[in-house]
Write an enzyme that holds these catalytic residues in place. Structure first.
Site, short mmCIF file in Angstrom:
data_model
loop_
_atom_site.label_atom_id
_atom_site.label_comp_id
_atom_site.label_asym_id
_atom_site.label_seq_id
_atom_site.Cartn_x
_atom_site.Cartn_y
_atom_site.Cartn_z
CG HIS A 449 17.91 11.44 16.76
ND1 HIS A 449 17.32 10.63 17.69
CD2 HIS A 449 18.68 10.62 16.00
CE1 HIS A 449 17.69 9.38 17.49
NE2 HIS A 449 18.52 9.35 16.48
NE ARG A 557 3.47 12.75 0.81
CZ ARG A 557 4.70 13.16 0.48
NH1 ARG A 557 5.08 14.39 0.78
NH2 ARG A 557 5.53 12.35 -0.13
NE ARG A 593 -2.22 11.81 -1.04
CZ ARG A 593 -1.15 11.19 -0.54
NH1 ARG A 593 -0.55 10.25 -1.27
NH2 ARG A 593 -0.68 11.49 0.65
CD GLU A 692 -1.71 5.40 -2.99
OE1 GLU A 692 -1.04 5.72 -2.00
OE2 GLU A 692 -2.89 5.77 -3.18
CG ASN A 715 6.71 5.11 -0.76
OD1 ASN A 715 7.67 4.81 -1.45
ND2 ASN A 715 6.59 6.31 -0.22
CG ASP A 716 0.59 2.78 0.53
OD1 ASP A 716 0.85 2.01 1.47
OD2 ASP A 716 0.17 3.94 0.70
NE ARG A 726 4.65 2.77 3.75
CZ ARG A 726 4.41 3.93 3.18
NH1 ARG A 726 5.16 4.33 2.18
NH2 ARG A 726 3.44 4.70 3.59
CB CYS A 763 4.46 10.86 -6.59
SG CYS A 763 3.04 9.92 -6.03
#
Length: 828
Positions: A449, A557, A593, A692, A715-716, A726, A763
């Site tokens: 990993h 973010r 954001r 979102e 995504n959301d 998800r 995004c």
């Protein structure tokens, strides 16, 4: 005569085996070698076309026997056979015999005129001579069964479908599936003793390979639901992408690791790149704890539980950051860590050692996880053996937390090549990439990993060096080539270091040429210009984004400023960090954001209450409007930075107009305070929201009156539109931003924003998909924001596409009713 084809990842090995076999058959048998790749930078691998040409070269009416080494050699041999003309394909037999012994035995048998079946049989028996000489016998130690293990419940069987077998990620998914149902479940493979299917430490050590049958014994009321979930898991290829697996299998695997004072050091090439610099030797990665008896067991149990809880929170933060920066596959690495930290079997073992044996918390934890490390190291499968480094990292982090030491922390004071025994993925992510020129390690492999993350970070890496690394001393100037696995010491090979430096300069020049192209505008072949922005979480990522040709920052973010600390960042601290980001982007526009917490981003000190469904609770803008002190401190810092830089402010998780009005009212308060203090700010700073929450789609005209722009978070948005978590393994097959329902919503947002005259960008992860870029371009989207390293690829894709043609493709896609139909149309 039957002819033979030798398939190997190494061209040298294939030619060597061919030479041996030709000598055995006195050059009477037609033999061809198909080894390696025609790629000087990465020659180790297999090529289906090369295998097909080799088969055609030695085609024989009597048949062609194909012998292969491992991994992608088998897959590419199968693919090559399928590409052959039917008359030749009928004569080909792919044989699982050992490569060297099988080739020698097959050549000898073919020479005497045996048929294809007889030659194959002799190849399979090639190992028997060696085995009889060595008197090989298998002795497997059978572990005693835990009395809690189910052995007589209802049975479910599934076959391991994926190429890498039950490695860390599928093991994590399997444990998650098991824990979702109210059953008691045990699992076994290859006649091994049954183990608990709810324990990652036990499931992970099964060592199940592709084609093995996993046998589950189940007692409980939710047997049928569990059976259905397991069958779906099998159909979904255990969640593995076949494309990704092939890439992993084709990675370079050298045949030797050698070093002497007169020779170079050679290890396993893990991550490409050339680096020259001072070695920083950090060889205390393996922590040892002495056996200690304590008087107060309860105190030790509390200490142990508190430490585990702290590391769980830290790992959740790392996982979330990894998800945003490097995607879900890399983030799943830390899902394995979290399951280990929450493994009831292991936690009980530790607690029992403390209460019954009166061991200290540190020693009890060390003992349990050292035993687990040994189990992984003893596994036959290399990929699973490499998971031992994850066990070590979790073991050491908890011990560090219990003892309050910093043995796991790696701090570099100057740019250096890190020399370690081993390194875990969390350690890799914590490194200052400005100072880490490269990583070389004693243990590990190309699929560990830490190695996977080193590649994502662009850090040259060589692993698997064993004790050969010991000749490198702290401060030695060394040169490493991550493509070949070779290390030179300047004190022994000064000329080689100079050659490596010249090669590095050439690569750097090519790199700069490539990235100078990345900085050019993204314009389609029919003249439509696009803005390609970056998603970031730190000043360092802003620098990477700029290098990769970002036209600006589409999503900064800021929640990561609030993580891994005990109190919120001050206004001044935020101002300085925002300033660094702006300076690193050298005047390009930046969208910041505001704090987005809650849901999958818990931060303990912020006091977010426990909720039945945190994704529908106090998160994003909702939290900020309830905690105006924290929110206003951030707004003040943002307003101040707007005086000197081109920034926009974006509110997350907005679901209704009232939230926008309330947030803008607070922003007005902040501006009035700054006016009173005579502090400058930009009065025309742009304000926008993340799209979102599906409710936003239905109030776009109303929102447009109060906003300057929208940014779609796919995504959301996908999660809420489809009502699917998800992260759910059970639903992963259906969760997709390409679902017709989501595409229809995206179309309404993009068309609606354009009609209202406000900017719109995207995004989410979908922005990183070139096919999705083409599809959304046809709807009218011209701004995309993504991870910095992806930008050059997306810009290249845009330059080759034709928006007008994309609109024609869109006509078919809008008629699609299912996700499968959309995917077929896009891939057509």
């Amino acid at each position: 005569m039957v002819s033979i084809v030798i398939v190997s990842h190494s061209e040298k090995l294939a030619e060597g085996v061919k030479e041996l076999a030709e000598q055995m058959s006195q050059n009477k048998v037609k033999i061809a070698a198909a080894g390696g790749l025609d790629d000087e930078s990465s020659p180790i691998g297999t090529d289906a076309f090369k295998i097909m040409e080799a088969i055609e070269l030695v085609d024989s009416e009597d048949g062609i026997l194909v012998l292969m080494d491992i991994g992608s050699a088998v897959m590419n041999a199968e693919l090559a056979t399928e590409m052959l003309p039917e008359e030749i394909m009928k004569r080909v037999l792919l044989c699982e015999a050992p490569l060297v012994e099988g080739a020698i035995a097959a050549a000898a048998q073919s020479m005497v005129g045996a048929n294809l079946q007889a030659v194959a049989k002799e190849a399979r028996n090639g190992i028997e001579g060696k085995a009889s000489l060595l008197c090989t016998a298998e002795n497997e130690e059978v572990e005693s069964l835990d009395e809690t293990i189910v052995t007589d419940g209802k049975e479910i069987n599934i076959t391991v479908p994926n190429h890498l077998g039950l490695h860390a990620r599928p093991a994590v998914r399997l444990v998650e599936i098991t824990n979702k149902f109210n059953n008691k479940v045990s699992v076994s493979v290859n006649n091994k003793p049954f183990v608990s299917a709810t324990s990652i430490s036990q499931v992970g050590t099964l060592g199940a390979k592709q084609g093995d049958t996993l046998i589950f014994k189940v007692v409980g009321d939710e047997f049928l639901q569990f059976e259905k979930a397991l069958k779906q898991f099998e159909l979904d290829n255990f969640g593995d992408s076949k494309e990704v697996v092939v890439k992993k299998e084709e990675r370079k695997k050298p045949l030797k690791i050698s070093a002497t004072n007169n020779d170079f050091i050679e290890g396993i090439p893990a991550s490409k790149g050339i680096s020259i610099g001072k070695a920083k030797v950090f060889l205390n990665a393996s922590i040892s704890v002495d056996k200690t008896i304590v008087d107060h067991s309860l105190e030790e149990i509390n200490k142990f539980k508190k430490a585990v809880k702290r590391i769980v929170l830290e790992t959740e933060e790392i996982q979330h950051k990894t998800m945003n920066l490097y995607g879900s596959e890399n983030a799943e690495i830390f899902g394995f860590h979290l399951l280990l930290l929450n493994d009831k079997e292991k936690l009980s073992e530790v607690e029992n050692l403390i209460t019954e044996n009166h061991f200290s918390a540190a020693y009890a934890w060390f003992r349990v996880f050292s035993d687990l490390e040994d189990k992984y190291k003893g596994m036959s499968d290399q990929y699973l053996r490499e998971r031992a480094s994850d066990i070590v990292e979790i073991r050491n982090k908890v011990i560090d937390e219990i003892s309050g030491s910093q043995q796991m922390k790696i701090t570099l004071t100057e740019p250096s090549i890190l020399v370690v025994n081993d390194i875990g993925p969390a350690q890799t992510l914590s490194l200052d990439t400005d100072k880490v020129l490269g990583i070389i390690s004693k243990t590990g492999g190309e699929t560990s990993h830490a190695t996977i993350l080193a590649r994502s970070l662009g850090i040259p890496s060589i692993t698997g060096l064993e004790n050969k690394i010991d000749i490198i001393k702290d401060g030695d100037v060394i040169g490493i080539d991550g493509s070949t696995g070779i290390i030179y010491l300047e004190k022994i090979h000064p000329k080689k270091i100079e050659e490596l430096r010249e090669k590095q300069q050439i690569e750097e020049k090519l790199f700069q040429e490539s990235f100078s192209k990345a900085k050019l505008p993204a314009v389609s072949s029919d003249g439509v210009e696009f803005q390609i922005l970056a998603n970031i979480s730190s000043p360092k990522e802003a620098q990477i984004a700029f290098t990769n040709g970002a036209d600006g920052i589409g999503l900064y973010r800021t929640e990561f400023l609030y993580m891994n600390r005990e109190t919120p960042p001050s206004e001044e601290e935020q101002y300085e960090i925002y300033k660094q980001v702006c300076n690193n982007m050298q005047g390009l526009p930046i969208t910041i954001r505001t704090l987005d917490v809650g849901g999958d981003k818990p931060i303990p000190y912020l006091g977010i209450p426990e909720e039945t469904n945190p994704f529908l609770g106090l998160r994003g803008i909702r939290y900020c409007l309830k905690n105006t002190g924290i929110f206003k401190a951030q707004l003040r810092a943002l307003c101040r930075i707007s005086a000197d830089y081109d920034i926009s402010v974006m509110f997350p998780m907005v679901g209704m107009l009232e939230e926008v009005i309330e947030a803008k009212a607070l922003l007005k308060e902040v501006r009035e305070e700054l006016d009173a203090e005579k502090i400058a700010y930009a009065k025309d700073m742009r304000i926008g929201i993340m799209v979102e929450v599906p409710s936003v789609i239905f109030i776009l005209p109303q929102l447009a009156k109060h906003l300057d722009f929208l940014s779609i978070g796919t995504n959301d948005l996908t999660q809420y539109l489809l009502a699917m978590d998800r992260e759910s393994t059970l639903l992963s097959k259906h969760y997709s931003a390409l679902h017709p329902a989501v595409l229809n919503a995206l179309s309404k947002i993009i068309v609606g924003a354009n009609a209202q005259g406000i900017d719109v960008s995207l995004c989410g992860e979908l922005a990183s998909n070139p096919k999705a870029t083409a599809l959304l371009s046809a709807i009218g989207l011209r701004k995309y924001s993504m991870s910095g390293p992806v930008i050059p690829r997306i810009k290249d894709a845009i330059r080759t596409m034709d928006v007008a043609s994309n609109r024609e493709i869109l006509k078919d896609i809008v008629l699609s009713s299912t996700l499968n139909e959309v995917e077929q149309s896009i891939n057509a």
